[in-house]
Design a protein around this motif. Structure first.
Motif: not given
Lengths: 408, 221
Positions: A321-331, A334-351
């Motif tokens: 569904h995204g634009g085909g490109r994806g970026w993963v960030l691992v942070e 000490p308290a938690a591990v956070t992984v973010s996955v972002r795409d460059d697709g069209p996105g959608f409005p908050p609602g």
């Protein structure tokens, strides 16, 4: 050596030693480095030593025996079986039930014959039977072949038969039975430990060999194929049509091959901590970038596996569904591990997210949320028109509940 | 990219793969750069640097004779102010981090296309930090590592401001400076400066560390 004859029959004509033996159809040997061979050899040594002790006792007491000639024959028979069993047990393919049972039967026959040969009155006067320590041979053999339980069974059978055959309680006989029982338990336990240690060593050796070979291949591929693929992609990237397509394919293969040789082989130990980066590394491609710290991000294997699977599901969604490109960030905090996955697709409005959830069209998001919730973590999805979609997976450290659950 | 009429930027290319090296040199020449030297060996690169005086060195992190990080340090010692664009394949993260801490101006993946590559060389020549999302992830991780490690008393550890962290995270998630500027309501230049600062603080800290180490070892005379 006439006394050997009936026992030689039991041994299927194998009583004749043949030491030149790796020929086809000849005797087989334990694989080199096996922990079993020395154990069986030491049992054979024990049998011979016990036989020597028995022989000394018998020669000293022969004149007291009720039937001295029968005693001598019995001794010869025991000698024959000692030689015969030593050769039979030396062959790994022979260490099975027929031989183990035959061993037990021969020793039981000796136990039953002893009181008649020596004479019950003589035995009760304190003269030892011509068997004593020699009886423990099958107990050791059973313990080595099948661990504690078999050792105990053999010790109980032989000890019990000995007690019954004497028809009168003698302290020495009971002590003998107890010692055999203890020997069976101890030897069986040690053998179990040896087998486990040998398996571990074997696994470690295989893992090391595989890792070394992998590193050798990785070096070779890195210096040759990857350079050429990268060059093809580079030279053809600005071309149109088929040439550009070839260049794009070369680039994809370069990224795929690179992540293949970079990923570490799994160790197969579930309780261990693994580096989350190595699990996520396999998702790296021409269209997916993985950003992570330079140092390891250790997580319990179960947690890391679930988290990596959730990232994989998010990336599948990006591809669809995204634009085909994806970026993963691992942070790694000490308290938690956070992984973010972002795409460059069209996105959608908050609602729209709530709307989609209402229509049941959020299957992927829900499966991701389920996985992360099991780990005690949270999922945040954010999007805006034209800015792509971002899924942030946050898993607290120090929670090993899911792993323990998986163990049971 | 250089405009017509501007004195050509002098570039040296250090990469052990001949086909790659020649390809990069050709692209650079076509784009108007003056390629002053190409070599496949780190030692040779350091040897010819003073004579050829490159403004920008395109340096592969993996060289057969010496590590790219060592070549980088030697080049910076020979030619203070030279701008070095590191190139590498992914998978050597610690090397990449060491290189930028040691003073590399920027870092680019080897799989980048020619346009991206030429753009990166242009920005390196201008002294701007060239970041990949991967490098942003490494730098974020490094600041966290420094913050978590037990620090010597009275030490001034480098820290990211909230804004810098925000910017770096967005770079790591693949957003362009323009997109970041739009989302955070900043100018393109400000975003660029924030990124530059994160690297500058790390490089300064690295130099302080090295100096302290030298003093501790009695090598400062």
């Amino acid at each position: 050596m006439y006394g050997v004859v009936p026992f030689a029959a039991l041994c299927d004509g194998r009583s004749v030693p043949d030491s030149s033996s790796d020929a086809p159809g000849g005797r087989r040997r334990d694989p080199p480095g096996s922990s079993q061979a020395p154990l069986w050899r030491s049992i054979a040594v024990y049998r011979f030593a016990a036989l020597a002790y028995v022989a000394v006792l018998a020669v000293r007491n022969l004149n007291d025996y009720a039937h001295p000639v029968a005693g001598a024959v019995l001794l010869l028979a025991m000698t024959g079986w000692t030689v015969c069993s030593a050769y039979a047990y030396a062959d790994p393919t022979w260490r099975r039930w027929p031989l183990l049972l035959a061993d037990l039967a021969v020793v039981l026959a000796v136990v039953l014959a002893a009181p008649r040969v020596v004479g019950r009155d003589v035995l009760n006067d304190g003269v030892p039977p011509p068997s004593v320590a020699w009886l423990a041979g099958p107990v050791l053999a059973w313990a080595v072949s099948g661990g504690r339980r078999r050792g105990v069974v053999a010790a109980l059978v032989i000890g019990g038969t000995d007690l019954v055959a004497r028809e009168r309680f003698v302290q020495g006989s009971l002590t003998g039975a107890a010692l055999m029982l203890l020997a069976g338990i101890a030897v069986g336990h040690v053998v179990r430990l040896a087998v486990v240690a040998e398996e571990r060593l074997q696994q470690a050796v295989e893992l090391e060999a595989a890792t070394r070979e992998r590193e050798r291949l990785a070096r070779g591929i890195h210096d040759s194929v990857l350079q050429v693929l990268a060059l093809v992609q580079r030279r053809g990237a600005h071309l149109d049509g088929e040439a550009g397509e070839l260049a794009r394919l070369a680039g994809e293969q370069e990224a795929a091959l690179r992540s293949l040789i970079a990923s570490r082989a799994p160790t197969g130990l579930d309780r261990q901590e693994v580096d989350l980066r190595s699990l996520l590394g396999r998702y790296a491609s021409a269209t997916v970038s993985i950003a992570a710290p330079a140092t390891a991000v250790p997580l319990p294997a179960g947690v890391a596996g679930e988290l990596a699977a959730a990232v994989g599901a998010a990336l599948d969604n990006v591809a669809r569904h995204g634009g085909g490109r994806g970026w993963v960030l691992v942070e790694d905090d000490p308290a938690a591990v956070t992984v973010s996955v972002r795409d460059d697709g069209p996105g959608f409005p908050p609602g729209r997210l709530a709307e989609a959830a209402g229509q049941g069209r959020l299957g992927v998001a829900q499966s991701i949320e389920g996985r992360i919730a099991d780990l005690g973590g949270t999922v945040r999805i954010s999007s805006a028109p034209g800015e792509g979609t971002e899924v942030e997976l946050r898993v607290p450290r120090g929670r090993t509940v899911p792993e323990q659950r998986a163990d049971r | 990219m250089t405009d017509e009429g501007v004195p050509a930027v002098r570039v040296m290319v250090v990469d052990d793969h001949p086909m790659w090296r020649e390809g990069v040199a050709r692209d650079l020449t076509e784009a108007g750069y003056h390629v002053v030297a190409t070599t496949g060996e780190g030692r040779q690169a350091v040897r010819v640097a003073p004579a050829t005086r490159p403004d920008v060195v395109v340096l592969d992190l993996q060289l057969p004779d010496v590590s790219g990080v060592e070549v980088l340090r030697a080049l910076l010692a020979e030619l203070p102010g030279v701008r070095v664009l590191m190139l590498s394949a992914s998978g050597e993260q610690q090397d990449v981090l060491d290189a930028v801490k040691a003073g590399a101006t920027g870092y680019l993946l080897k799989s980048a296309g020619p346009a991206e590559f030429l753009d990166a060389v242009g920005r390196t020549a201008a002294g701007d930090a060239v970041f990949t999302p991967g490098l942003a992830g490494l730098v974020l991780g490094e600041y966290r590592r420094i913050a978590a490690a037990p620090a010597p008393a009275g030490d001034d550890l480098p820290r990211l401001t909230e804004r810098e962290t925000e910017v770096l995270r967005l770079v790591a998630k693949g957003m362009s400076y323009k997109q970041i500027a739009g989302r955070l309501g900043l100018s393109h230049r400000t975003v660029q400066n924030h990124v530059q600062n994160t690297l500058g603080k790390l490089q300064l800290h690295n130099r302080v560390e090295l100096t302290r180490y030298a003093i501790e070892q009695g090598l400062d005379d």
